[in-house]
Enzyme design. Structure first.
Site, PDB file in Angstrom:
ATOM      1  N   ASN A 209      51.471  35.657  52.727  1.00  0.00           N
ATOM      2  CA  ASN A 209      50.557  34.464  53.020  1.00  0.00           C
ATOM      3  C   ASN A 209      51.681  32.865  52.808  1.00  0.00           C
ATOM      4  O   ASN A 209      52.644  33.076  52.461  1.00  0.00           O
ATOM      5  CB  ASN A 209      49.543  34.541  51.924  1.00  0.00           C
ATOM      6  CG  ASN A 209      50.014  34.358  50.423  1.00  0.00           C
ATOM      7  OD1 ASN A 209      50.599  33.524  50.162  1.00  0.00           O
ATOM      8  ND2 ASN A 209      49.820  35.475  49.805  1.00  0.00           N
ATOM      9  N   ASP A 278      45.829  40.811  48.920  1.00  0.00           N
ATOM     10  CA  ASP A 278      44.915  41.786  48.174  1.00  0.00           C
ATOM     11  C   ASP A 278      45.109  43.096  48.740  1.00  0.00           C
ATOM     12  O   ASP A 278      44.526  44.070  48.180  1.00  0.00           O
ATOM     13  CB  ASP A 278      43.665  41.239  48.773  1.00  0.00           C
ATOM     14  CG  ASP A 278      43.216  39.843  47.880  1.00  0.00           C
ATOM     15  OD1 ASP A 278      43.658  39.734  46.885  1.00  0.00           O
ATOM     16  OD2 ASP A 278      42.678  38.796  48.621  1.00  0.00           O
ATOM     17  N   LYS A 288      59.940  51.345  63.132  1.00  0.00           N
ATOM     18  CA  LYS A 288      59.574  49.990  63.655  1.00  0.00           C
ATOM     19  C   LYS A 288      58.197  50.675  64.454  1.00  0.00           C
ATOM     20  O   LYS A 288      58.303  51.586  65.215  1.00  0.00           O
ATOM     21  CB  LYS A 288      60.507  49.374  64.396  1.00  0.00           C
ATOM     22  CG  LYS A 288      59.918  48.153  64.945  1.00  0.00           C
ATOM     23  CD  LYS A 288      60.943  47.285  65.675  1.00  0.00           C
ATOM     24  CE  LYS A 288      60.321  46.148  66.542  1.00  0.00           C
ATOM     25  NZ  LYS A 288      61.028  45.742  67.474  1.00  0.00           N
ATOM     26  N   PRO A 304      47.383  46.526  43.365  1.00  0.00           N
ATOM     27  CA  PRO A 304      46.866  46.314  41.840  1.00  0.00           C
ATOM     28  C   PRO A 304      46.394  45.030  41.502  1.00  0.00           C
ATOM     29  O   PRO A 304      47.213  44.063  41.940  1.00  0.00           O
ATOM     30  CB  PRO A 304      48.028  46.962  41.117  1.00  0.00           C
ATOM     31  CG  PRO A 304      49.134  46.635  42.044  1.00  0.00           C
ATOM     32  CD  PRO A 304      48.909  46.687  43.369  1.00  0.00           C
ATOM     33  N   ILE A 306      46.871  42.336  39.129  1.00  0.00           N
ATOM     34  CA  ILE A 306      47.968  42.323  37.920  1.00  0.00           C
ATOM     35  C   ILE A 306      47.308  41.559  36.880  1.00  0.00           C
ATOM     36  O   ILE A 306      47.388  42.029  35.612  1.00  0.00           O
ATOM     37  CB  ILE A 306      49.121  41.513  38.612  1.00  0.00           C
ATOM     38  CG1 ILE A 306      49.817  42.059  39.686  1.00  0.00           C
ATOM     39  CG2 ILE A 306      49.910  41.131  37.355  1.00  0.00           C
ATOM     40  CD1 ILE A 306      50.750  41.188  40.560  1.00  0.00           C
ATOM     41  N   PHE A 322      44.239  31.501  38.313  1.00  0.00           N
ATOM     42  CA  PHE A 322      44.262  30.454  39.583  1.00  0.00           C
ATOM     43  C   PHE A 322      43.199  31.130  40.711  1.00  0.00           C
ATOM     44  O   PHE A 322      43.360  32.213  40.778  1.00  0.00           O
ATOM     45  CB  PHE A 322      45.538  30.113  40.318  1.00  0.00           C
ATOM     46  CG  PHE A 322      46.465  28.937  39.523  1.00  0.00           C
ATOM     47  CD1 PHE A 322      46.770  29.286  38.304  1.00  0.00           C
ATOM     48  CD2 PHE A 322      46.598  27.888  40.210  1.00  0.00           C
ATOM     49  CE1 PHE A 322      47.366  28.288  37.494  1.00  0.00           C
ATOM     50  CE2 PHE A 322      47.048  26.702  39.464  1.00  0.00           C
ATOM     51  CZ  PHE A 322      47.564  26.874  38.048  1.00  0.00           C
ATOM     52  N   LYS A 336      35.447  35.014  38.814  1.00  0.00           N
ATOM     53  CA  LYS A 336      36.659  35.196  38.596  1.00  0.00           C
ATOM     54  C   LYS A 336      36.736  35.249  36.958  1.00  0.00           C
ATOM     55  O   LYS A 336      37.464  36.255  36.186  1.00  0.00           O
ATOM     56  CB  LYS A 336      37.760  34.787  39.304  1.00  0.00           C
ATOM     57  CG  LYS A 336      37.801  35.338  40.768  1.00  0.00           C
ATOM     58  CD  LYS A 336      38.639  34.639  41.399  1.00  0.00           C
ATOM     59  CE  LYS A 336      38.171  34.911  43.015  1.00  0.00           C
ATOM     60  NZ  LYS A 336      38.981  34.185  43.993  1.00  0.00           N
ATOM     61  N   LYS A 340      37.355  38.875  35.371  1.00  0.00           N
ATOM     62  CA  LYS A 340      38.647  39.330  34.947  1.00  0.00           C
ATOM     63  C   LYS A 340      38.859  38.967  33.467  1.00  0.00           C
ATOM     64  O   LYS A 340      39.949  39.158  32.969  1.00  0.00           O
ATOM     65  CB  LYS A 340      39.850  38.679  35.648  1.00  0.00           C
ATOM     66  CG  LYS A 340      39.784  38.818  37.190  1.00  0.00           C
ATOM     67  CD  LYS A 340      41.077  38.420  38.051  1.00  0.00           C
ATOM     68  CE  LYS A 340      40.670  38.452  39.586  1.00  0.00           C
ATOM     69  NZ  LYS A 340      41.933  38.618  40.366  1.00  0.00           N
TER      70      LYS A 340
HETATM   71  O1  C5P Z   1      43.082  36.756  44.416  1.00  0.00           O
HETATM   72  P1  C5P Z   1      42.086  36.329  43.385  1.00  0.00           P
HETATM   73  O2  C5P Z   1      41.393  34.985  43.853  1.00  0.00           O
HETATM   74  O3  C5P Z   1      41.292  37.229  42.869  1.00  0.00           O
HETATM   75  O4  C5P Z   1      43.143  35.721  42.293  1.00  0.00           O
HETATM   76  C1  C5P Z   1      42.825  35.129  41.324  1.00  0.00           C
HETATM   77  C2  C5P Z   1      43.856  35.241  40.076  1.00  0.00           C
HETATM   78  O5  C5P Z   1      43.951  36.640  39.877  1.00  0.00           O
HETATM   79  C3  C5P Z   1      44.970  34.534  40.397  1.00  0.00           C
HETATM   80  O6  C5P Z   1      45.474  34.030  39.256  1.00  0.00           O
HETATM   81  C4  C5P Z   1      46.068  35.577  40.906  1.00  0.00           C
HETATM   82  O7  C5P Z   1      47.330  35.204  40.597  1.00  0.00           O
HETATM   83  C5  C5P Z   1      45.511  36.813  40.124  1.00  0.00           C
HETATM   84  N1  C5P Z   1      45.783  38.233  40.864  1.00  0.00           N
HETATM   85  C6  C5P Z   1      46.515  39.172  40.456  1.00  0.00           C
HETATM   86  N2  C5P Z   1      46.811  40.134  41.271  1.00  0.00           N
HETATM   87  C7  C5P Z   1      46.133  40.429  42.336  1.00  0.00           C
HETATM   88  C8  C5P Z   1      45.102  39.425  42.974  1.00  0.00           C
HETATM   89  C9  C5P Z   1      44.917  38.364  42.067  1.00  0.00           C
HETATM   90  O8  C5P Z   1      47.239  38.701  39.449  1.00  0.00           O
HETATM   91  N3  C5P Z   1      46.172  41.470  43.038  1.00  0.00           N
END
Ligand code: C5P
Length: 405
Positions: A209, A278, A288, A304, A306, A322, A336, A340
């Site tokens: 990204n 994601d 390839k 995963p 994180i 974030f 979120k 989370k």
């Molecule tokens: O992708 P998403 O909007 O859910 O991200 C929200 C937060 O979760 C961000 O702080 C991002 O760094 C964290 N995150 C993560 N692992 C992922 C997806 C997002 O730590 N696979």
């Protein structure tokens, strides 16, 4: 010498604004600081060493080859002695040499040898300031965590008007006080994730990204300035490592999770600025992928989460997430925050010169029962404001949650 006395290494480089630095020494001394002045050869053409010696009460250093001065306190010792380094005025030449890690005189050598935070107050003709070379060098330094104070706009010694005047000594002192603040996170270990992740599809392709990592690197620098011991776990970016921050490079979300798990032990703060992919390939192709048919379907699998994994861990640190959104920023961010189990979430709308791959950003920070808007400004300034907010929320936690105390 009392441990609480500020040791300031003041570098003076060649510019007419050097005369104002005499006043800066006086004001820093009035604040109770010990000031050691280091002059470049250019600075000595504008002001004499005697002026600074009389004001600072210490012999001025200017020559790395001066055996008698080195015998008293060697340049490495002096670099260790400094709690802060301030360069005022910082000429275009000095900025270029600092940005490129030169060590061709005493001052640049000390800047490389010190672990103390560095601030610079640029002073030069406005055309030199606006030159792309100078602006690139300034950006390199900012990204490395150097605090850039000014310059101001106005009449210049060359008779022209524009951006390039050194800030007045009182403004420099004010900016230093505002910028660094007290070391509120001294003794606190922080882990910051930053940048994008890269998920391989085959030996030559990947999904990623637009994240540049700038926000995460700025947060790492701001936490370091606030006294934290910072581990920065970064996806592939082209940014220099902030001074005195431990950097771990990763590529994929799985690698980022692994690195976080390696470093999260004994951590009190976890700030997830990374734009983690994601999805990743359900199976990475060994060879390839060939363009054989008109359309191609890729089978993707979830990566995963994180942040959620750290949130679910036994020794859960204070968690800041974030959320970069293109719509319904508040609703998505609050979702979120709850899903989370975060302590805070910093949300922003992507686009219009904000967020991804930009130097500026604006954030709305939410926590349970409150929110705060942080208006559009540089990511460095934003990171400093965010760290202040994190400190306020972190300090309002019950004592038992703060493992280090
Ligand atoms: O992708 P998403 O909007 O859910 O991200 C929200 C937060 O979760 C961000 O702080 C991002 O760094 C964290 N995150 C993560 N692992 C992922 C997806 C997002 O730590 N696979």
């Amino acid at each position: 010498m009392s441990a609480s006395v500020r040791h300031i290494l003041l570098g003076v480089t060649g510019g007419i604004a050097a005369y104002k630095s005499a006043e800066l020494v006086r004001r820093l001394k009035e604040q109770g600081a010990e000031v050691q002045v280091v002059m470049t050869q250019g600075a000595r053409k504008f002001v004499t060493e005697l002026t600074f010696q009389a004001l600072s009460g210490k012999a001025v250093r200017s020559d790395i080859w001066d055996h008698s001065a080195e015998a008293a306190m060697g340049h490495i010792e002096l670099a260790r002695w400094a709690h802060e380094v301030i360069i005022a005025p910082a000429s275009a030449d000095f900025i270029a040499r600092l940005a490129h890690g030169m060590a061709d005189d005493l001052l640049t050598t000390m800047c490389l040898a010190t672990k103390a935070p560095i601030s610079i107050a640029p002073a030069m003709n406005h055309v030199m300031w606006n030159h792309p070379a100078t602006q690139t060098n300034i950006n390199i330094l900012k990204q490395r965590g150097v605090q850039v104070l000014g310059p101001a706009e106005g009449d210049q010694a060359c008779g022209e008007t524009g951006l390039g005047r050194m800030l007045e000594p009182a403004q420099i002192i004010q900016a230093l006080d505002n910028g660094r603040g007290p070391p509120v996170f001294a003794g606190v270990k922080a882990v910051v994730t930053a940048g994008p992740t890269r998920e391989k599809l085959d030996p030559v392709r990947f999904i990623t990204n637009r994240s540049s990592g700038k926000m995460g690197f700025a947060v790492a620098s701001a936490l370091r300035d606030a006294g934290a011991d910072v581990v920065l776990i970064s996806g592939p970016v082209t940014l220099p490592t902030p001074q005195n921050v431990t950097r771990v490079n990763v590529e994929s979300a799985a690698q980022m999770l692994h690195a976080v798990q390696q470093h999260i032990h004994d951590t009190q703060l976890f700030i997830a600025t990374a734009a983690v992919s994601d999805y990743c390939a359900a199976k990475i192709a060994d060879e390839k992928i060939k363009k054989s048919s008109e359309s191609l379907q890729l089978q993707l699998a979830r990566t995963p989460d994180i942040l959620a994994a750290v949130s679910a861990s036994e020794q859960r640190p204070f968690l800041v997430g974030f959320a970069a959104e293109t719509e319904n920023v508040e609703r998505n961010a609050l979702g979120k925050l709850t899903a989370k189990r975060l302590d805070m979430i910093a949300a922003n709308k992507v686009g219009e010169g904000l967020a991804f791959d930009c130097d500026d950003n604006a954030l709305t920070v939410y926590w349970h029962g409150g929110k705060q808007e942080l208006c559009k400004c540089s990511k460095q300034d934003l990171a400093r404001q965010l760290v202040q907010l994190i400190n306020e929320r972190y300090c309002s936690q019950p004592k038992s949650n703060k493992e280090s105390e």
